[in-house]
Motif scaffolding. Sequence first.
Motif, PDB file in Angstrom:
ATOM      1  N   ALA A 100      41.934  54.149  53.773  1.00  0.00           N
ATOM      2  CA  ALA A 100      41.167  55.150  53.947  1.00  0.00           C
ATOM      3  C   ALA A 100      39.572  54.495  54.080  1.00  0.00           C
ATOM      4  O   ALA A 100      38.667  55.162  55.221  1.00  0.00           O
ATOM      5  CB  ALA A 100      41.057  56.684  53.121  1.00  0.00           C
ATOM      6  N   VAL A 101      39.195  53.977  53.191  1.00  0.00           N
ATOM      7  CA  VAL A 101      37.834  53.455  53.074  1.00  0.00           C
ATOM      8  C   VAL A 101      37.385  52.097  53.481  1.00  0.00           C
ATOM      9  O   VAL A 101      36.205  52.012  53.929  1.00  0.00           O
ATOM     10  CB  VAL A 101      37.298  53.480  51.398  1.00  0.00           C
ATOM     11  CG1 VAL A 101      37.675  54.868  50.912  1.00  0.00           C
ATOM     12  CG2 VAL A 101      37.890  52.155  50.744  1.00  0.00           C
ATOM     13  N   SER A 102      38.332  51.126  53.662  1.00  0.00           N
ATOM     14  CA  SER A 102      38.163  50.001  54.318  1.00  0.00           C
ATOM     15  C   SER A 102      37.713  49.866  55.752  1.00  0.00           C
ATOM     16  O   SER A 102      38.270  50.540  56.659  1.00  0.00           O
ATOM     17  CB  SER A 102      39.172  49.124  53.979  1.00  0.00           C
ATOM     18  OG  SER A 102      39.551  49.161  52.631  1.00  0.00           O
ATOM     19  N   ASP A 103      36.797  48.962  55.982  1.00  0.00           N
ATOM     20  CA  ASP A 103      36.501  48.375  57.288  1.00  0.00           C
ATOM     21  C   ASP A 103      37.361  47.489  57.837  1.00  0.00           C
ATOM     22  O   ASP A 103      37.803  47.198  58.861  1.00  0.00           O
ATOM     23  CB  ASP A 103      35.083  47.985  57.331  1.00  0.00           C
ATOM     24  CG  ASP A 103      34.260  49.054  57.212  1.00  0.00           C
ATOM     25  OD1 ASP A 103      34.346  50.371  57.628  1.00  0.00           O
ATOM     26  OD2 ASP A 103      32.995  48.888  56.547  1.00  0.00           O
ATOM     27  N   ARG A 104      37.863  46.576  56.852  1.00  0.00           N
ATOM     28  CA  ARG A 104      38.998  45.661  56.880  1.00  0.00           C
ATOM     29  C   ARG A 104      39.689  45.246  55.665  1.00  0.00           C
ATOM     30  O   ARG A 104      39.243  45.742  54.556  1.00  0.00           O
ATOM     31  CB  ARG A 104      38.036  44.270  57.149  1.00  0.00           C
ATOM     32  CG  ARG A 104      38.820  42.942  57.333  1.00  0.00           C
ATOM     33  CD  ARG A 104      37.857  42.019  58.049  1.00  0.00           C
ATOM     34  NE  ARG A 104      36.645  41.776  57.549  1.00  0.00           N
ATOM     35  CZ  ARG A 104      36.244  40.735  56.815  1.00  0.00           C
ATOM     36  NH1 ARG A 104      37.433  39.796  56.626  1.00  0.00           N
ATOM     37  NH2 ARG A 104      35.125  40.581  56.147  1.00  0.00           N
ATOM     38  N   VAL A 105      41.157  44.976  55.989  1.00  0.00           N
ATOM     39  CA  VAL A 105      41.863  44.714  54.880  1.00  0.00           C
ATOM     40  C   VAL A 105      42.253  43.471  54.904  1.00  0.00           C
ATOM     41  O   VAL A 105      42.699  42.614  55.931  1.00  0.00           O
ATOM     42  CB  VAL A 105      43.039  45.733  55.091  1.00  0.00           C
ATOM     43  CG1 VAL A 105      44.054  45.240  53.883  1.00  0.00           C
ATOM     44  CG2 VAL A 105      42.487  47.232  54.698  1.00  0.00           C
ATOM     45  N   ILE A 106      42.324  42.697  53.684  1.00  0.00           N
ATOM     46  CA  ILE A 106      42.828  41.324  53.681  1.00  0.00           C
ATOM     47  C   ILE A 106      44.072  41.357  52.724  1.00  0.00           C
ATOM     48  O   ILE A 106      43.986  41.879  51.482  1.00  0.00           O
ATOM     49  CB  ILE A 106      41.884  40.415  52.961  1.00  0.00           C
ATOM     50  CG1 ILE A 106      40.325  40.344  53.998  1.00  0.00           C
ATOM     51  CG2 ILE A 106      42.380  39.204  52.626  1.00  0.00           C
ATOM     52  CD1 ILE A 106      39.356  39.572  53.303  1.00  0.00           C
ATOM     53  N   PHE A 107      45.296  40.881  53.361  1.00  0.00           N
ATOM     54  CA  PHE A 107      46.226  40.703  52.377  1.00  0.00           C
ATOM     55  C   PHE A 107      46.628  39.271  52.082  1.00  0.00           C
ATOM     56  O   PHE A 107      46.609  38.446  52.846  1.00  0.00           O
ATOM     57  CB  PHE A 107      47.416  41.236  53.371  1.00  0.00           C
ATOM     58  CG  PHE A 107      48.932  40.844  52.577  1.00  0.00           C
ATOM     59  CD1 PHE A 107      49.307  41.648  51.451  1.00  0.00           C
ATOM     60  CD2 PHE A 107      49.800  40.276  53.249  1.00  0.00           C
ATOM     61  CE1 PHE A 107      50.463  41.221  50.866  1.00  0.00           C
ATOM     62  CE2 PHE A 107      51.002  39.830  52.579  1.00  0.00           C
ATOM     63  CZ  PHE A 107      50.932  40.555  51.447  1.00  0.00           C
ATOM     64  N   MET A 108      46.611  39.239  50.896  1.00  0.00           N
ATOM     65  CA  MET A 108      46.719  37.911  50.260  1.00  0.00           C
ATOM     66  C   MET A 108      48.075  37.732  49.624  1.00  0.00           C
ATOM     67  O   MET A 108      48.727  38.538  48.933  1.00  0.00           O
ATOM     68  CB  MET A 108      45.642  37.784  49.056  1.00  0.00           C
ATOM     69  CG  MET A 108      44.298  37.048  49.738  1.00  0.00           C
ATOM     70  SD  MET A 108      43.255  36.838  48.256  1.00  0.00           S
ATOM     71  CE  MET A 108      43.742  35.275  47.528  1.00  0.00           C
ATOM     72  N   ASP A 109      48.859  36.481  49.704  1.00  0.00           N
ATOM     73  CA  ASP A 109      49.839  36.094  48.938  1.00  0.00           C
ATOM     74  C   ASP A 109      50.174  34.689  48.846  1.00  0.00           C
ATOM     75  O   ASP A 109      49.603  34.087  49.656  1.00  0.00           O
ATOM     76  CB  ASP A 109      51.154  36.811  49.806  1.00  0.00           C
ATOM     77  CG  ASP A 109      52.604  36.494  48.900  1.00  0.00           C
ATOM     78  OD1 ASP A 109      52.292  36.533  47.526  1.00  0.00           O
ATOM     79  OD2 ASP A 109      53.623  36.847  49.446  1.00  0.00           O
ATOM     80  N   GLY A 110      50.486  34.298  47.617  1.00  0.00           N
ATOM     81  CA  GLY A 110      50.787  32.794  47.291  1.00  0.00           C
ATOM     82  C   GLY A 110      49.297  31.803  47.580  1.00  0.00           C
ATOM     83  O   GLY A 110      49.487  31.019  47.812  1.00  0.00           O
ATOM     84  N   GLY A 111      48.164  32.530  47.290  1.00  0.00           N
ATOM     85  CA  GLY A 111      47.002  31.744  47.179  1.00  0.00           C
ATOM     86  C   GLY A 111      46.346  31.717  48.698  1.00  0.00           C
ATOM     87  O   GLY A 111      45.308  30.915  48.795  1.00  0.00           O
TER      88      GLY A 111
END
Lengths: 257, 215
Positions: free
Chosen positions: A216-227
């Motif tokens: 709802a609030v983000s302009d951008r989403v970053i999905f991280m996994d395993g560094g």
Amino acid sequence: MKKILEMNHVQKSFNDNTLHVLKDISMSVSEGEVVSIIGPSGSGKSTLLRCATLLTEMDGGELLYDGEYAAKNDADGRSVYSGKAELKKIRSIFGLVFQSFNLFPHYSVLKNLMDPQICVLGRSKEDAQAKAIELLGKMNLSDKAEAYPCQLSGGQQQRVAIARALAMDPQILFFDEPTSALDPELTGEVLKVIKKLAEEHMTMVIVTHEMAFARAVSDRVIFMDGGVIVEQGDPEDVFGAPKMERTKQFLKNYGQS
Amino acid sequence: MDLITMLKTMLDGMGGTCAIFFLTLLFALPLGMVVALLRMSKVKVISSITRAIISVLRGTPLMLQLIAVTYGPYYLFELPVAKNKLVPVVIAFAINYAAYFAEIYRSGIESIPVGQYEAADILGYSKIQTFFRIILPQVLKRIMPSVTNEVVTLVKDTSLAFTVSYVEMFTIGKQIANSQSSFVPFVVAGVFYFVFNAIVDYVMGKAEKAMNYYQ
């Protein structure tokens, strides 16, 4: 748009390089942007935030605030941090809201907000108090100015912590899982405050497990996994139509797609 | 010797007892903080040496340390024994108690959550500001009960000064007891230490209460 934060090729290992937590992470945040970082536990998102806020030293990579180097690479690709004076200046650019609030228990709410302004920024007592009272009003905590942190609920403490960070006039504010230490019924009041800040275009980086909120609030989403950064983009794309298999799997576990 | 004369004579010695007590606290409380910081030094050599010294001071009797400080210079360097015994007595007491206070301070400092340092760091406090404004006030509150314990022990330990013939209340009481073949001076001494400690308890209790405005 002016870049407030820039991180290039960040590397970080623990336990004598056996635990590679961050593997070549690059990201930047522009002025007014709200970025959420999501991902499973141990994906490195909190470490990334600690590197960005100078609480943890990077092994390799560059860190810039407002175009100024906090750390740059030497010939071997190791991070070399800037001098004390420059880092002090850079610290004034950002603020951080912790998962566990970390308010000063021996200070009243008002003093928690005033003391750093006076001691660090050199503001007058009157100015610091005016600023503190204004921010407490914004957080709906005007009646708690004289209370001590131990007398407040978790949600109230976290709102005080947000006000304390804002009192220093940061250009960018980081949140490290700001609602993870709260009872479910208290998360709402904190998220509402962050949402309000987003509407005012406060530059923010939020590490969170609240998927609906991030969406709802983000302009951008970053999905991280395993560094590594697996996927990033517009929240509607990342949540609505994730491209990577890892992202799909993760969101499925959270019931978000 | 009637009781009044006895009390009057012993009362003269109470000045000496109080001198040891207050001077020891005056020097040992701050010295303990210095020792604690050396003990926690990141430089391995400094912390190891400090740890060894603390270990010796806590591992040997205070009585022995009193004798060593008072007569050591004479046996080692043939220096004259101090005329005013208060000097070596206070030195020995201050060093010994600093070792105990140092360990109390250290445990207090180490019990403060790392988040307090990190919050201060992020807000831009200097290291010195962080220590004096954020950490130390919380440490003092946490260590109050342990400090009270040590102070109570100190009141009673002042009687050890008799081993180097420093004139304080207990030394006088012992002399009177010997010359008069009376047990009364010991009762007087006992009452005196008890009352002294009752006052210490009261004062420290007040101080603890004053810090109870937060948890």
